[in-house]
Motif scaffolding. Structure first.
Motif, PDB file in Angstrom:
ATOM      1  N   ALA B 118      -2.992  -7.095   6.128  1.00 51.81           N
ATOM      2  CA  ALA B 118      -1.559  -7.167   6.421  1.00 51.81           C
ATOM      3  C   ALA B 118      -0.743  -7.160   5.137  1.00 51.81           C
ATOM      4  N   LEU B 119      -1.226  -7.906   4.146  1.00 47.93           N
ATOM      5  CA  LEU B 119      -0.494  -7.972   2.882  1.00 47.93           C
ATOM      6  C   LEU B 119      -0.496  -6.622   2.178  1.00 47.93           C
ATOM      7  N   ALA B 120      -1.556  -5.862   2.370  1.00 54.05           N
ATOM      8  CA  ALA B 120      -1.653  -4.588   1.670  1.00 54.05           C
ATOM      9  C   ALA B 120      -0.874  -3.502   2.386  1.00 54.05           C
ATOM     10  N   LYS B 121      -0.862  -3.550   3.713  1.00 54.15           N
ATOM     11  CA  LYS B 121      -0.375  -2.395   4.463  1.00 54.15           C
ATOM     12  C   LYS B 121       0.992  -2.563   5.109  1.00 54.15           C
ATOM     13  N   TYR B 122       1.438  -3.763   5.247  1.00 60.30           N
ATOM     14  CA  TYR B 122       2.759  -3.955   5.856  1.00 60.30           C
ATOM     15  C   TYR B 122       3.747  -4.439   4.808  1.00 60.30           C
TER      16      TYR B 122
END
Lengths: 444, 301
Positions: B118-122
């Protein structure tokens, strides 16, 4: 948006925690009935929690549970007190969920008392009446020098005597020493024969304290208001100087206790004797299996010929923690555990516990000859020693720190920096400052 | 890793070009690195060897025979004694450890994987702050948290339960960190887009597509967490009081503190320690395949 959500989530979590905390606190408050100074039986059935690290304690407690359906005891275990369980007791007291009963060694009892972690069992008639059953000095250990407090029930004791290699002493024509003077003379002869008479342990200050205890020294006294610290009194000085001489003349080995080197020194016949507690019998038997049959036990050497005084090393009590809702039942169980023949026999068989009651010293299991010691009835020697221990010796409330400081000093003394006496002097100073730092009154 | 595989698989051909460029460097550095590796291999293996040898001896031989070679073979006898002592409590501890470490590591991996992904992609507000806080978590030693956790768990009556050790174990800040870094480089945005266009929800995309791409990182997180929980000692020490709940490390430690009173425990502690590293070795051998494959795939692509 996200931040708000998170803040709300945190808030909810906090509120939940607080609400639960409130419930927990309220619950124990009402059930506990204030400080419950009285020692009265509960109305219904009771379940007690008891923390102890004695191997096989479950079986002993199972016997109690069978006989007492209305007072059930749950055993909880952990490592040795100083290896973590005491630290846990303190956090549990802090969190308000300490068990009802806990095993506490004598030298740690003061610390718990000072932190107000123990129930005073003087309110329980049975406990007070049991005083006469116990070896006098063990009772002194649980009253902590006060006249109106009983902070635990003595469990076991560690009277000291001299383990020695009967075969080597005989082969080399060395008499078994009866005084410390003779012990030193023997040490010289043993050194000439290529061995060491004993090993001086720098890490385990309890042994040294046992020597001081035997000599009649008092490291701590408490007059009810304040603590007097006296690590460097006359007797302590005598003992420290004595061992300093042995160290200076290279008459004793200095292996760290209970390590492989230490075991090996005993197993290989390099070290010939050990002035140790009754439980030391097992340490030697397990650490030096090759020497089976060659050991014997004699009373500790004395400071003056003809004296009969013994030191003590170790021993523990069963105490009731502050906040227990069932002091009466807890005390009843503690008393049974440490005075009844069946419990004492079981404890002795499962964990070599050496009882603190006078009657316990004549348990059948303690009357037999021990094979490892050439069939000698070694417990007779210890039973005699147990009666000769000075009842007034008291431990201070910050023993962990005192032990650590003395041990540090001893370790440097062994490597030739400073002396044992200097170690005691600096430990004296740091003990006083530790007490003061914890706002524990110190008498000048 | 690449250095290791290169050296291990080195053939004379590999060195031919190097030799032309500068023979000094190759011989010297190769010798030095072999030496260093050799020393460290010994450093790590000798204690295990010692432990194995010690587990095969009876109590008398333990102290009297050479420490690094066999005496009378007593291994099975010792194991038998160990697993029957105190109603087989040792096996119980072993199972507990497997439970804490297996379940804990699995949950930790899922949580850390999702969080890192989530931290990487959103993109959302406070993402970096959040990530920095997680990174800060890496720096806080677990030991320092044990006592506050105990006081907290006491309030909700969770001390001395299975949960007291499991719950704190499913948090792995390092796992989140690793997952984020790995997801950022290995999961292409196009694939996620494609998943969305095909009508898959975010969760489904994550579990069907992204997880596969992230496997090496997830396996690493799992292994790290498994080993960490398996070796975690302080938390059980603080939280647990019933020996039916102890993990094997803590149980053995407890025995070790009772050697003075119960001499035969010495053998049990040794055999028990030896057996307790076996599951770790198995976990490592089983999982390193995925680990290496995955890393390889990543690098080729």
């Amino acid at each position: 948006m996200q931040q708000t959500k998170r803040a709300v989530a945190t808030g909810v979590a906090l509120l939940t925690a607080l609400a639960l905390a409130g419930c927990a606190a309220g619950g124990s408050g009402t059930d506990g009935g204030g400080d419950a100074a009285a020692c009265a039986p509960a109305d219904g059935d009771v379940t007690l929690e008891f923390t102890s690290w004695i191997p096989g304690i479950e079986d002993v407690v199972a016997t109690w549970n069978e006989q007492n359906p209305d007072i059930q005891v749950e055993v909880q275990t952990g490592p040795n007190g100083n290896s973590g369980t005491y630290a846990n007791f303190f956090s549990q007291l802090e969190a308000g969920n300490a068990p009802d009963l806990g095993q506490i060694e004598y030298d740690a009892l003061s610390s718990f008392r000072v932190q107000d972690g123990l129930e005073n069992l003087a309110a329980c008639e049975d406990i007070v009446a049991a005083e006469a059953d116990f070896i006098p000095w063990t009772w002194g250990q649980v009253t902590l020098g006060s006249s109106d407090g009983v902070y635990g029930v003595p469990q076991d004791s560690g009277p000291m005597a001299l383990f020695y290699r009967a075969d080597l002493f005989e082969q080399n024509g060395i008499e078994v020493p009866t005084t410390w003077e003779e012990y030193k003379e023997a040490a010289v002869k043993v050194r000439e024969a290529g061995g060491y008479i004993t090993n001086f342990s720098t890490a385990d200050i309890n042994q040294f304290a046992g020597f001081v205890w035997q000599a009649g020294g008092d490291w701590f006294t408490n007059d009810g208001d304040a603590w007097t610290v006296d690590l460097t009194g006359e007797q302590s000085t005598t003992v420290a100087d004595y061992w300093q001489e042995l160290l200076d003349e290279d008459l004793v080995a200095t292996y760290p206790a209970w390590t492989e080197e230490w075991n090996n020194a005993y197993n290989s016949g390099e070290v010939w004797s050990w002035n140790s507690a009754v439980w030391g019998a097992n340490s030697i038997a397990s650490g030096a299996p090759d020497t089976a049959g060659n050991w014997a036990v004699a009373p500790s050497p004395q400071w003056a010929a003809g004296e009969q005084s013994s030191g003590n090393w170790g021993g523990s009590s069963v105490a009731v923690f502050k906040g227990s809702e069932h002091v009466y039942e807890a005390a009843k169980f503690a008393l049974w555990l440490n005075t009844s023949d069946e419990a004492l026999t079981a404890l002795n068989e499962s964990a070599n516990i050496y009882p603190a009651t006078t009657a316990g010293l004549s348990l059948p299991s303690l009357q037999e000859g021990v094979e490892f010691y050439g069939g000698q009835k070694i417990y007779d020697v210890f039973a005699e020693a147990a009666e000769q221990v000075n009842p007034d010796f008291v431990w201070g409330p910050t023993m962990t720190q005192t032990y650590a400081d003395v041990s540090d000093g001893f370790q440097s003394a062994v490597t030739g920096q400073g002396t044992l006496l200097e170690a005691l002097e600096s430990a004296q100073a740091s003990t006083i400052s530790t007490l003061e730092a914890q706002s524990i009154p110190v008498a000048e | 890793m690449s250095l290791l595989t290169r050296t291990a698989g080195a053939t004379p051909d590999d060195f031919a070009p190097t030799r032309r460029r500068g023979p000094r460097e190759s011989m010297l550095s190769r010798g030095a690195s072999l030496l260093v590796m050799g020393v460290f291999t010994l450093y790590f293996l000798v204690p295990i060897w010692w432990l194995f040898i010690a587990s095969t001896k009876d109590r008398g031989d333990l102290l009297t025979t050479p420490a690094l070679w066999f005496a009378d073979w007593n291994f099975f006898q010792n194991v038998g004694d160990l697993i029957t002592y105190n109603d087989g409590i040792y096996l119980r501890w072993l199972l507990n450890s497997l439970g804490y470490a297996g379940i804990g590591a699995l949950l930790a991996t899922i949580v850390a994987g999702m969080c890192g992904y989530a931290l990487a992609k959103y993109r959302f507000r406070g993402r970096e702050t959040f990530f920095n806080i997680v990174l800060g978590g890496v720096l806080v030693p677990a030991t320092a948290l044990a006592l506050p956790l105990f006081l907290l768990f006491s309030q909700v009556n969770l001390t001395n339960t299975f949960w007291a050790v499991l719950l704190p174990s499913i948090v792995s800040p390092f796992g989140v960190y690793l997952s984020r870094i790995y997801a950022a480089s290995s999961v292409p945005d196009e694939l996620i887009e494609a998943g969305r266009i095909d009508g898959a929800g975010e969760v489904r995309t994550f579990f069907t597509v992204s997880v596969r791409l992230m496997t090496p990182a997830l396996v690493t997180v799992f292994l790290f967490q498994f080993v960490t929980i398996w070796n975690n000692f302080f938390l059980p020490l603080i939280m647990l009081r019933s020996q039916e709940l102890f993990p094997v490390t803590f149980g053995l430690y407890g025995w070790n503190t009772q050697l003075n009173q119960i001499p035969e425990l010495r053998t049990y502690v040794l055999v028990g320690s030896f057996l307790s590293i076996v599951p770790l070795i198995i976990a490592f051998l089983l999982l390193q395949r995925f680990w290496r494959n995955g890393l390889g795939t990543g690098s080729v692509k």
